[in-house]
Scaffold this active site. Sequence first.
Site, PDB file in Angstrom:
ATOM      1  N   GLY A  83       0.838  -1.198   0.000  1.00 41.15           N
ATOM      2  CA  GLY A  83       0.000   0.000   0.000  1.00 41.15           C
ATOM      3  C   GLY A  83       0.866   1.237   0.000  1.00 41.15           C
ATOM      4  O   GLY A  83       2.068   1.190   0.272  1.00 41.15           O
ATOM      5  N   SER A 125      -3.958   0.596  10.443  1.00 31.71           N
ATOM      6  CA  SER A 125      -3.229   1.666  11.139  1.00 31.71           C
ATOM      7  C   SER A 125      -4.074   2.284  12.232  1.00 31.71           C
ATOM      8  O   SER A 125      -5.301   2.374  12.123  1.00 31.71           O
ATOM      9  CB  SER A 125      -2.870   2.738  10.107  1.00 31.71           C
ATOM     10  OG  SER A 125      -2.421   3.900  10.743  1.00 31.71           O
ATOM     11  N   TYR A 149      -5.549   8.783   3.106  1.00 27.02           N
ATOM     12  CA  TYR A 149      -4.821   7.551   3.456  1.00 27.02           C
ATOM     13  C   TYR A 149      -5.565   6.771   4.538  1.00 27.02           C
ATOM     14  O   TYR A 149      -5.819   5.573   4.411  1.00 27.02           O
ATOM     15  CB  TYR A 149      -3.396   7.899   3.935  1.00 27.02           C
ATOM     16  CG  TYR A 149      -2.735   6.760   4.679  1.00 27.02           C
ATOM     17  CD1 TYR A 149      -2.366   5.596   4.015  1.00 27.02           C
ATOM     18  CD2 TYR A 149      -2.509   6.828   6.060  1.00 27.02           C
ATOM     19  CE1 TYR A 149      -1.773   4.537   4.705  1.00 27.02           C
ATOM     20  CE2 TYR A 149      -1.919   5.783   6.753  1.00 27.02           C
ATOM     21  CZ  TYR A 149      -1.559   4.638   6.070  1.00 27.02           C
ATOM     22  OH  TYR A 149      -0.989   3.593   6.756  1.00 27.02           O
ATOM     23  N   LYS A 153      -7.551   2.929   4.607  1.00 22.92           N
ATOM     24  CA  LYS A 153      -7.351   1.848   5.583  1.00 22.92           C
ATOM     25  C   LYS A 153      -8.688   1.399   6.169  1.00 22.92           C
ATOM     26  O   LYS A 153      -8.969   0.210   6.309  1.00 22.92           O
ATOM     27  CB  LYS A 153      -6.422   2.320   6.709  1.00 22.92           C
ATOM     28  CG  LYS A 153      -4.993   2.471   6.276  1.00 22.92           C
ATOM     29  CD  LYS A 153      -4.383   1.096   6.069  1.00 22.92           C
ATOM     30  CE  LYS A 153      -3.064   1.106   5.387  1.00 22.92           C
ATOM     31  NZ  LYS A 153      -2.599  -0.194   4.951  1.00 22.92           N
TER      32      LYS A 153
HETATM   33  P1  NAD Z   1       6.567   0.551   2.720  1.00 24.72           P
HETATM   34  O1  NAD Z   1       6.248   1.605   1.723  1.00 24.72           O
HETATM   35  O2  NAD Z   1       7.976   0.395   3.151  1.00 24.72           O
HETATM   36  O3  NAD Z   1       6.025  -0.867   2.216  1.00 24.72           O
HETATM   37  C1  NAD Z   1       4.881  -1.012   1.418  1.00 24.72           C
HETATM   38  C2  NAD Z   1       5.262  -1.823   0.209  1.00 24.72           C
HETATM   39  O4  NAD Z   1       4.121  -2.012  -0.629  1.00 24.72           O
HETATM   40  C3  NAD Z   1       6.349  -1.160  -0.623  1.00 24.72           C
HETATM   41  O5  NAD Z   1       7.424  -2.058  -0.765  1.00 24.72           O
HETATM   42  C4  NAD Z   1       5.650  -0.881  -1.942  1.00 24.72           C
HETATM   43  O6  NAD Z   1       6.547  -0.972  -3.048  1.00 24.72           O
HETATM   44  C5  NAD Z   1       4.561  -1.932  -1.963  1.00 24.72           C
HETATM   45  N1  NAD Z   1       3.397  -1.618  -2.798  1.00 24.72           N
HETATM   46  C6  NAD Z   1       2.677  -0.464  -2.824  1.00 24.72           C
HETATM   47  N2  NAD Z   1       1.689  -0.563  -3.712  1.00 24.72           N
HETATM   48  C7  NAD Z   1       1.772  -1.799  -4.262  1.00 24.72           C
HETATM   49  C8  NAD Z   1       1.024  -2.488  -5.249  1.00 24.72           C
HETATM   50  N3  NAD Z   1       0.007  -1.904  -5.899  1.00 24.72           N
HETATM   51  N4  NAD Z   1       1.360  -3.757  -5.545  1.00 24.72           N
HETATM   52  C9  NAD Z   1       2.409  -4.362  -4.931  1.00 24.72           C
HETATM   53  N5  NAD Z   1       3.155  -3.749  -4.008  1.00 24.72           N
HETATM   54  C10 NAD Z   1       2.838  -2.489  -3.669  1.00 24.72           C
HETATM   55  O7  NAD Z   1       5.629   0.812   3.983  1.00 24.72           O
HETATM   56  P2  NAD Z   1       5.588   0.077   5.391  1.00 24.72           P
HETATM   57  O8  NAD Z   1       5.921   1.077   6.434  1.00 24.72           O
HETATM   58  O9  NAD Z   1       6.349  -1.192   5.325  1.00 24.72           O
HETATM   59  O10 NAD Z   1       4.032  -0.203   5.499  1.00 24.72           O
HETATM   60  C11 NAD Z   1       3.456  -1.472   5.225  1.00 24.72           C
HETATM   61  C12 NAD Z   1       1.967  -1.397   5.499  1.00 24.72           C
HETATM   62  O11 NAD Z   1       1.769  -1.043   6.852  1.00 24.72           O
HETATM   63  C13 NAD Z   1       1.249  -0.359   4.643  1.00 24.72           C
HETATM   64  O12 NAD Z   1       0.013  -0.896   4.234  1.00 24.72           O
HETATM   65  C14 NAD Z   1       1.046   0.785   5.608  1.00 24.72           C
HETATM   66  O13 NAD Z   1      -0.113   1.536   5.288  1.00 24.72           O
HETATM   67  C15 NAD Z   1       0.876   0.062   6.937  1.00 24.72           C
HETATM   68  N6  NAD Z   1       1.220   0.914   8.096  1.00 24.72           N
HETATM   69  C16 NAD Z   1       2.488   1.445   8.185  1.00 24.72           C
HETATM   70  C17 NAD Z   1       2.779   2.291   9.272  1.00 24.72           C
HETATM   71  C18 NAD Z   1       4.141   2.918   9.400  1.00 24.72           C
HETATM   72  O14 NAD Z   1       4.287   3.866  10.181  1.00 24.72           O
HETATM   73  N7  NAD Z   1       5.185   2.433   8.724  1.00 24.72           N
HETATM   74  C19 NAD Z   1       1.810   2.563  10.250  1.00 24.72           C
HETATM   75  C20 NAD Z   1       0.556   1.977  10.121  1.00 24.72           C
HETATM   76  C21 NAD Z   1       0.278   1.148   9.032  1.00 24.72           C
HETATM   77  N1  UFG Z   2       7.612  14.981  14.499  1.00 30.02           N
HETATM   78  C1  UFG Z   2       8.463  16.059  14.691  1.00 30.02           C
HETATM   79  N2  UFG Z   2       9.370  16.329  13.705  1.00 30.02           N
HETATM   80  C2  UFG Z   2       9.478  15.587  12.567  1.00 30.02           C
HETATM   81  C3  UFG Z   2       8.604  14.485  12.387  1.00 30.02           C
HETATM   82  C4  UFG Z   2       7.677  14.217  13.383  1.00 30.02           C
HETATM   83  O1  UFG Z   2       8.404  16.750  15.691  1.00 30.02           O
HETATM   84  O2  UFG Z   2      10.310  15.901  11.705  1.00 30.02           O
HETATM   85  C5  UFG Z   2       6.657  14.641  15.571  1.00 30.02           C
HETATM   86  C6  UFG Z   2       5.211  14.710  15.127  1.00 30.02           C
HETATM   87  O3  UFG Z   2       4.693  16.013  15.281  1.00 30.02           O
HETATM   88  C7  UFG Z   2       4.552  13.695  16.073  1.00 30.02           C
HETATM   89  C8  UFG Z   2       5.653  12.642  16.273  1.00 30.02           C
HETATM   90  O4  UFG Z   2       6.875  13.299  15.930  1.00 30.02           O
HETATM   91  O5  UFG Z   2       4.265  14.286  17.304  1.00 30.02           O
HETATM   92  C9  UFG Z   2       5.485  11.418  15.395  1.00 30.02           C
HETATM   93  O6  UFG Z   2       5.352  11.820  14.036  1.00 30.02           O
HETATM   94  P1  UFG Z   2       5.476  10.777  12.835  1.00 30.02           P
HETATM   95  O7  UFG Z   2       5.353  11.550  11.559  1.00 30.02           O
HETATM   96  O8  UFG Z   2       6.680   9.927  12.998  1.00 30.02           O
HETATM   97  O9  UFG Z   2       4.219   9.821  13.066  1.00 30.02           O
HETATM   98  P2  UFG Z   2       2.656  10.148  13.128  1.00 30.02           P
HETATM   99  O10 UFG Z   2       2.169   9.657  14.441  1.00 30.02           O
HETATM  100  O11 UFG Z   2       2.377  11.555  12.770  1.00 30.02           O
HETATM  101  O12 UFG Z   2       2.094   9.251  11.940  1.00 30.02           O
HETATM  102  C10 UFG Z   2       2.361   7.848  11.867  1.00 30.02           C
HETATM  103  C11 UFG Z   2       2.304   7.394  10.417  1.00 30.02           C
HETATM  104  C12 UFG Z   2       0.910   7.555   9.879  1.00 30.02           C
HETATM  105  C13 UFG Z   2      -0.069   6.846  10.792  1.00 30.02           C
HETATM  106  C14 UFG Z   2       0.084   7.326  12.211  1.00 30.02           C
HETATM  107  C15 UFG Z   2      -0.796   6.557  13.174  1.00 30.02           C
HETATM  108  O13 UFG Z   2       3.202   8.183   9.621  1.00 30.02           O
HETATM  109  O14 UFG Z   2       0.828   6.975   8.602  1.00 30.02           O
HETATM  110  O15 UFG Z   2       1.437   7.147  12.643  1.00 30.02           O
HETATM  111  O16 UFG Z   2      -0.514   5.211  13.086  1.00 30.02           O
HETATM  112  F1  UFG Z   2      -1.310   7.124  10.356  1.00 30.02           F
END
Ligand code: NAD
Ligand code: UFG
Length: 340
Positions: A83, A125, A149, A153
């Site tokens: 995703g 998420s 986004y 989800k």
């Molecule tokens: P990431 O971008 O590192 O991994 C996602 C992978 O999906 C990538 O390798 C990308 O190339 C692949 N991808 C995207 N679209 C695709 C498609 N159409 N077909 C095949 N592959 C595809 O991100 P991540 O941090 O590893 O996140 C993995 C999952 O966890 C995501 O669904 C994300 O929404 C969810 N998630 C991540 C976080 C976070 O903070 N990292 C938090 C909550 C949920």
């Molecule tokens: N922050 C800073 N400076 C930066 C980046 C972040 O001060 O350069 C702070 C933000 O304000 C927040 C905390 O650090 O208070 C965490 O921020 P992140 O961007 O690391 O994470 P978020 O909680 O904002 O968002 C993450 C994912 C989203 C997901 C969310 C809830 O990026 O995709 O967690 O799961 F939706």
Amino acid sequence: MSRILVTGGTGYIGTHVLAALSEAGHHAIPLDNFSNSSPAAAERLREITPRIAPPVEIDMRDRLGLASLLAREKVDAVIHLAGLKAVGESVEQPLRYYDNNVRGTVTLLQALADANVTRFVFGSSATVYSPEGTTPSTEQSAVGPTSPYGRTKRLVEQILEDTAAADPRWRIAVLRYFNPAGAHSSGVIGEHPRGVPNNLMPYVCRVAAGQLSRLQIFGNDYPTPDGTGVRDYIHVCDLAEGHVAALGVLEGIPAGEVLTANLGTGRGVSVKELIETFERVNGIAIARETVSRRPGDVAVYCANPEFAQSRLGWKARRSLEDICRDAWRYAERSAREKWP
Ligand code: NAD
Ligand code: UFG
């Protein structure tokens, strides 16, 4: 041993899930379109855990490609992580997000149903929770995502609920991640964002590596103990093990239901505490300045992890210190060796 297809398997969380599956004795098959990752990470992981299959390049919106993969590979269950995940980008390009995350998942589910592969774990998420809801969030807290986004989800969660209700063959678990951070202790896989990172830990690592000059702290006037934002940072290896635990309980989910569980630690950590811990553990000073709040941010996001403990028998074990140490081990090495 089961054969587990991991979509998004070469991404940040995906590679750690591959490692956890392998450690638990499963055979993992990564699938990815490499839009936000490179096959190189999975290849490095294969050097230390050879049981992982080479990554398969397929876009999850390619139903014929999926059908052909499922015809040639026996798959017992799917962990669906593929995703797009950048909140800001989703505001600018909502159709791309709905097309990829929602249409992509529908196509994947159709191909799986056709192939009679009906064991499914979805990476959702904490962003599905309403910022006005109770904190720490339980699975019963109000949902109400605030970005395209987040809505992709939640839509996928609802599609899964409807799918389970309509077809008794399915066994589905939804895992709501809080803030994954850190890296595998081997240092061969970790978080590798393209361009300037949005998230706190990869940004801190880039400052530590001298690739960015200073961290901006987004606001110190939140109603939190030190005024900076509080999050529930969970070590990515703990998170990955949560998927293995979910696979273990899939068969026990009653037909028609979806099991939904938070994956978090239950401990809130402020931006200031995270930076200070990183500095102490790694012996590196992080230059920073405080700027105004980032639009859309909330003061506190924290999980109530009790349901995952009781239902999955899983609990985060690693500390904030482990997260900071492991994140830097990977970031330092990947920068030095210029990994793709
Ligand atoms: P990431 O971008 O590192 O991994 C996602 C992978 O999906 C990538 O390798 C990308 O190339 C692949 N991808 C995207 N679209 C695709 C498609 N159409 N077909 C095949 N592959 C595809 O991100 P991540 O941090 O590893 O996140 C993995 C999952 O966890 C995501 O669904 C994300 O929404 C969810 N998630 C991540 C976080 C976070 O903070 N990292 C938090 C909550 C949920
Ligand atoms: N922050 C800073 N400076 C930066 C980046 C972040 O001060 O350069 C702070 C933000 O304000 C927040 C905390 O650090 O208070 C965490 O921020 P992140 O961007 O690391 O994470 P978020 O909680 O904002 O968002 C993450 C994912 C989203 C997901 C969310 C809830 O990026 O995709 O967690 O799961 F939706």
